[in-house]
Design a protein around this motif. Structure first.
Motif, PDB file in Angstrom:
ATOM      1  N   ASP A 183       0.836  -1.212   0.000  1.00  0.00           N
ATOM      2  CA  ASP A 183       0.000   0.000   0.000  1.00  0.00           C
ATOM      3  C   ASP A 183       0.863   1.251   0.000  1.00  0.00           C
ATOM      4  O   ASP A 183       0.635   2.185  -0.749  1.00  0.00           O
ATOM      5  CB  ASP A 183      -0.902   0.037   1.250  1.00  0.00           C
ATOM      6  CG  ASP A 183      -2.045  -0.966   1.160  1.00  0.00           C
ATOM      7  OD1 ASP A 183      -2.154  -1.626   0.114  1.00  0.00           O
ATOM      8  OD2 ASP A 183      -2.820  -1.076   2.128  1.00  0.00           O
ATOM      9  N   ARG A 184       1.899   1.230   0.860  1.00  0.00           N
ATOM     10  CA  ARG A 184       2.760   2.391   1.003  1.00  0.00           C
ATOM     11  C   ARG A 184       3.542   2.660  -0.283  1.00  0.00           C
ATOM     12  O   ARG A 184       3.643   3.784  -0.738  1.00  0.00           O
ATOM     13  CB  ARG A 184       3.732   2.147   2.156  1.00  0.00           C
ATOM     14  CG  ARG A 184       4.023   3.378   3.004  1.00  0.00           C
ATOM     15  CD  ARG A 184       4.913   2.976   4.156  1.00  0.00           C
ATOM     16  NE  ARG A 184       5.521   1.706   3.804  1.00  0.00           N
ATOM     17  CZ  ARG A 184       6.806   1.483   3.564  1.00  0.00           C
ATOM     18  NH1 ARG A 184       7.602   2.343   3.699  1.00  0.00           N
ATOM     19  NH2 ARG A 184       7.293   0.321   3.218  1.00  0.00           N
ATOM     20  N   LEU A 202       2.749   1.694  -3.333  1.00  0.00           N
ATOM     21  CA  LEU A 202       1.829   2.128  -4.391  1.00  0.00           C
ATOM     22  C   LEU A 202       1.482   3.595  -4.224  1.00  0.00           C
ATOM     23  O   LEU A 202       1.470   4.364  -5.190  1.00  0.00           O
ATOM     24  CB  LEU A 202       0.551   1.285  -4.360  1.00  0.00           C
ATOM     25  CG  LEU A 202       0.660  -0.158  -4.849  1.00  0.00           C
ATOM     26  CD1 LEU A 202      -0.619  -0.916  -4.532  1.00  0.00           C
ATOM     27  CD2 LEU A 202       0.938  -0.207  -6.341  1.00  0.00           C
ATOM     28  N   ALA A 203       1.232   3.998  -2.964  1.00  0.00           N
ATOM     29  CA  ALA A 203       0.878   5.399  -2.692  1.00  0.00           C
ATOM     30  C   ALA A 203       2.009   6.317  -3.127  1.00  0.00           C
ATOM     31  O   ALA A 203       1.787   7.331  -3.799  1.00  0.00           O
ATOM     32  CB  ALA A 203       0.583   5.586  -1.202  1.00  0.00           C
ATOM     33  N   ARG A 204       3.255   5.928  -2.801  1.00  0.00           N
ATOM     34  CA  ARG A 204       4.413   6.735  -3.158  1.00  0.00           C
ATOM     35  C   ARG A 204       4.536   6.845  -4.677  1.00  0.00           C
ATOM     36  O   ARG A 204       4.685   7.934  -5.229  1.00  0.00           O
ATOM     37  CB  ARG A 204       5.665   6.099  -2.536  1.00  0.00           C
ATOM     38  CG  ARG A 204       6.986   6.721  -2.934  1.00  0.00           C
ATOM     39  CD  ARG A 204       7.112   8.154  -2.445  1.00  0.00           C
ATOM     40  NE  ARG A 204       7.129   8.242  -0.995  1.00  0.00           N
ATOM     41  CZ  ARG A 204       8.206   8.082  -0.239  1.00  0.00           C
ATOM     42  NH1 ARG A 204       9.356   7.787  -0.804  1.00  0.00           N
ATOM     43  NH2 ARG A 204       8.146   8.212   1.058  1.00  0.00           N
ATOM     44  N   LEU A 234       2.279   6.455  -7.065  1.00  0.00           N
ATOM     45  CA  LEU A 234       1.217   7.212  -7.724  1.00  0.00           C
ATOM     46  C   LEU A 234       1.348   8.703  -7.432  1.00  0.00           C
ATOM     47  O   LEU A 234       1.130   9.543  -8.303  1.00  0.00           O
ATOM     48  CB  LEU A 234      -0.160   6.685  -7.281  1.00  0.00           C
ATOM     49  CG  LEU A 234      -0.455   5.261  -7.746  1.00  0.00           C
ATOM     50  CD1 LEU A 234      -1.778   4.773  -7.171  1.00  0.00           C
ATOM     51  CD2 LEU A 234      -0.490   5.184  -9.264  1.00  0.00           C
ATOM     52  N   GLN A 235       1.733   9.029  -6.201  1.00  0.00           N
ATOM     53  CA  GLN A 235       1.859  10.436  -5.831  1.00  0.00           C
ATOM     54  C   GLN A 235       3.003  11.105  -6.598  1.00  0.00           C
ATOM     55  O   GLN A 235       2.812  12.156  -7.213  1.00  0.00           O
ATOM     56  CB  GLN A 235       2.115  10.540  -4.332  1.00  0.00           C
ATOM     57  CG  GLN A 235       1.829  11.913  -3.789  1.00  0.00           C
ATOM     58  CD  GLN A 235       1.717  11.867  -2.271  1.00  0.00           C
ATOM     59  OE1 GLN A 235       2.452  11.132  -1.622  1.00  0.00           O
ATOM     60  NE2 GLN A 235       0.817  12.638  -1.719  1.00  0.00           N
ATOM     61  N   THR A 282       2.118  11.386 -10.346  1.00  0.00           N
ATOM     62  CA  THR A 282       1.145  12.437 -10.650  1.00  0.00           C
ATOM     63  C   THR A 282       1.813  13.811 -10.592  1.00  0.00           C
ATOM     64  O   THR A 282       1.604  14.648 -11.479  1.00  0.00           O
ATOM     65  CB  THR A 282      -0.030  12.402  -9.647  1.00  0.00           C
ATOM     66  OG1 THR A 282      -0.533  11.074  -9.591  1.00  0.00           O
ATOM     67  CG2 THR A 282      -1.142  13.336 -10.061  1.00  0.00           C
ATOM     68  N   PHE A 307       0.946  10.102 -17.612  1.00  0.00           N
ATOM     69  CA  PHE A 307      -0.335   9.861 -16.929  1.00  0.00           C
ATOM     70  C   PHE A 307      -0.881   8.483 -17.310  1.00  0.00           C
ATOM     71  O   PHE A 307      -1.346   7.729 -16.461  1.00  0.00           O
ATOM     72  CB  PHE A 307      -1.368  10.921 -17.323  1.00  0.00           C
ATOM     73  CG  PHE A 307      -1.343  12.149 -16.447  1.00  0.00           C
ATOM     74  CD1 PHE A 307      -1.425  12.044 -15.074  1.00  0.00           C
ATOM     75  CD2 PHE A 307      -1.265  13.411 -17.007  1.00  0.00           C
ATOM     76  CE1 PHE A 307      -1.416  13.174 -14.266  1.00  0.00           C
ATOM     77  CE2 PHE A 307      -1.259  14.550 -16.214  1.00  0.00           C
ATOM     78  CZ  PHE A 307      -1.333  14.435 -14.842  1.00  0.00           C
ATOM     79  N   LEU A 343       1.221   5.511 -15.848  1.00  0.00           N
ATOM     80  CA  LEU A 343       1.261   5.391 -14.388  1.00  0.00           C
ATOM     81  C   LEU A 343       0.468   4.182 -13.851  1.00  0.00           C
ATOM     82  O   LEU A 343       1.000   3.402 -13.056  1.00  0.00           O
ATOM     83  CB  LEU A 343       0.764   6.708 -13.786  1.00  0.00           C
ATOM     84  CG  LEU A 343       1.304   7.113 -12.432  1.00  0.00           C
ATOM     85  CD1 LEU A 343       2.800   6.953 -12.341  1.00  0.00           C
ATOM     86  CD2 LEU A 343       0.921   8.558 -12.146  1.00  0.00           C
ATOM     87  N   PRO A 344      -0.797   3.996 -14.292  1.00  0.00           N
ATOM     88  CA  PRO A 344      -1.531   2.820 -13.808  1.00  0.00           C
ATOM     89  C   PRO A 344      -0.868   1.509 -14.218  1.00  0.00           C
ATOM     90  O   PRO A 344      -0.835   0.554 -13.435  1.00  0.00           O
ATOM     91  CB  PRO A 344      -2.899   2.954 -14.468  1.00  0.00           C
ATOM     92  CG  PRO A 344      -3.031   4.391 -14.796  1.00  0.00           C
ATOM     93  CD  PRO A 344      -1.663   4.847 -15.139  1.00  0.00           C
ATOM     94  N   ARG A 388       1.915   0.776 -11.924  1.00  0.00           N
ATOM     95  CA  ARG A 388       1.546   0.274 -10.600  1.00  0.00           C
ATOM     96  C   ARG A 388       1.121  -1.196 -10.662  1.00  0.00           C
ATOM     97  O   ARG A 388       1.303  -1.927  -9.685  1.00  0.00           O
ATOM     98  CB  ARG A 388       0.515   1.178  -9.919  1.00  0.00           C
ATOM     99  CG  ARG A 388      -0.905   1.103 -10.416  1.00  0.00           C
ATOM    100  CD  ARG A 388      -1.781   0.400  -9.394  1.00  0.00           C
ATOM    101  NE  ARG A 388      -3.180   0.701  -9.630  1.00  0.00           N
ATOM    102  CZ  ARG A 388      -4.077  -0.231  -9.899  1.00  0.00           C
ATOM    103  NH1 ARG A 388      -3.709  -1.484 -10.012  1.00  0.00           N
ATOM    104  NH2 ARG A 388      -5.332   0.097 -10.075  1.00  0.00           N
TER     105      ARG A 388
END
Lengths: 292, 113
Positions: free
Chosen positions: B12-13, B15-17, B19-20, B23, B64, B67-68, B71
């Motif tokens: 989770d951590r 992935l959050a990093r 994506l942030q 973006t 953009f 990015l998905p 991940r």
């Protein structure tokens, strides 16, 4: 194009993304619902270009918003990747059949999705979990280790939940992916019933997981449109930037205002935008008609 | 570090990093592209400025879109580290579908040319 008109146009594109996304964020919905109507009605961008720009900003919002949900432990990433097999396959189908569908039909389909969203907003979402008995015979979900728990900030404890009716959820996700690719929207409007009613997830988990999935779903069609050269970067990029900024602000505002009146106002906006899309399907532009 | 000791919260951590940061980078590219576009249209830039602006904006859109997919690659690597082969396969299926869309388009586009 002179510097001033280029600046104006780019600023308008940014604003469309910003407003659509801020409103979407306040509603807790995807921004894509407003981007295509705004681009076609106000800036006279053609429908396919608008859909291309919208799908990019849908990805941007999903990625930009995902971090907070992930850190909050609300996103079920295992469930997301399982369901993404359905949404991406749907999006791929959408890409393949999009050529055969006339623009007017897309406008009508868009109007229908807007009306369904308005209906959903009207009846509201209920937390489906509540007093459900423990699931038995949900072997698929158990075998994939999908059942999980999340920390509820309001209750101050971990809430365990089980995933139900996975095949039904996957079929609905396929449809959501298809509609997302055709209309350039996140189609959260179709993912939410799938997650609330078929899979029976707690609202917070389904909101976070749906947001997380929207990026990959949209990327499946966006990459194809990009390869096809149908995404105009000079239009898509400013809209995407506007939506990221708008989504951040919209979510902040959502914390403060969340009144009944606001809900009704947005409901009316959705119905009006639906009417505009129907008119557009018939080749009329309501904005141009009224401004004459 | 042995990857199998990573927990699901670590995923989770990460992935959050990802994506942030992704973006923010893409947004910075958009800003740079818009500024270059304005410079180009005001006539101050060199002859290649408009082309660079276009390339920067296209690059931001490409980032953009990528990015998905990135991940999903990260998830695949994580599950592979955990020896969770069922999920490695599921992530691989999603990546294959994403790639299929691009390949089909390339074929259709080159056939039309």
């Amino acid at each position: 194009m002179t510097a001033l008109t280029a600046l104006h146009f780019t600023f308008f594109l940014f604003s469309v993304g910003f407003v659509a996304s801020a409103v979407g964020g306040m509603l807790g919905m995807a921004s894509g619902l407003f981007i295509v109507p705004a681009l076609t009605a106000f800036l006279h961008v053609d429908t396919h270009t608008a859909i291309g720009a919208s799908i990019v900003s849908v990805i941007a919002c999903s990625c930009g918003g995902a971090a907070a949900f992930l850190r909050g432990g609300l996103t079920n990433v295992r469930l997301a990747i399982v369901l993404e097999t359905g949404t991406t396959l749907g999006a791929l189908t959408g890409v393949l059949i999009a050529r055969e569908i006339p623009v007017a039909v897309l406008d009508f389909l868009f109007a229908a999705v807007l009306l369904v969203s308005a209906w959903q907003m009207f009846i509201r979402r209920e937390d489906a979990v509540g007093a459900l008995p423990p699931a038995s015979g949900e072997r698929l979900a158990a075998a994939l280790g999908l059942n999980s728990s999340y920390l509820d900030a309001r209750l101050g404890r971990d809430v365990a939940y089980q995933v139900r009716r996975l095949p039904a959820g996957l079929s609905l996700m396929y449809l959501a992916g298809l509609v997302s690719a055709l209309l350039g929207i996140g189609s959260g409007v179709l993912k939410i019933p799938a997650m609330d009613n078929a899979l029976r997830l707690p609202i917070k988990v389904s909101t976070a997981t749906s947001n997380f999935m929207i990026g990959v779903t949209a990327a499946a069609s966006a990459s194809a449109w990009f390869m096809r050269g149908e995404i105009v970067s000079a239009i898509a990029a400013p809209v995407a930037l506007g939506s990221v900024v708008g989504a951040v602000l919209g979510a902040r505002v959502l914390m403060r205002v969340s009144g009944e009146r606001l809900r009704l106002l947005f409901l009316m906006v959705l119905v009006c935008v639906a009417c505009q899309m129907v008119l557009q399907g018939f080749g009329l532009n309501a904005v141009a008609l009224f401004s004459k | 570090m042995k990857p199998r000791f990573l927990k699901e919260t670590d995923l989770d951590r990460m992935l959050a990093r990802l994506l942030q940061v992704g973006t923010l980078t893409a947004c910075a590219f958009v800003c740079a592209g818009v500024v270059m576009m304005l410079v180009a249209s005001s006539g101050y830039g060199g002859p290649g400025t408009a082309r660079y602006a276009q390339m920067t904006l296209s690059g931001s859109v490409a980032l953009f879109i990528a990015l998905p997919a990135l991940r999903v690659v990260l998830m695949l690597a994580f599950f592979a580290g955990q020896r969770n082969y069922r999920y490695v396969m599921i992530a691989a299926i999603v990546l294959t579908i994403l790639a299929t869309g691009c390949v089909l388009e390339l074929r259709v586009t080159s056939a039309a040319d």
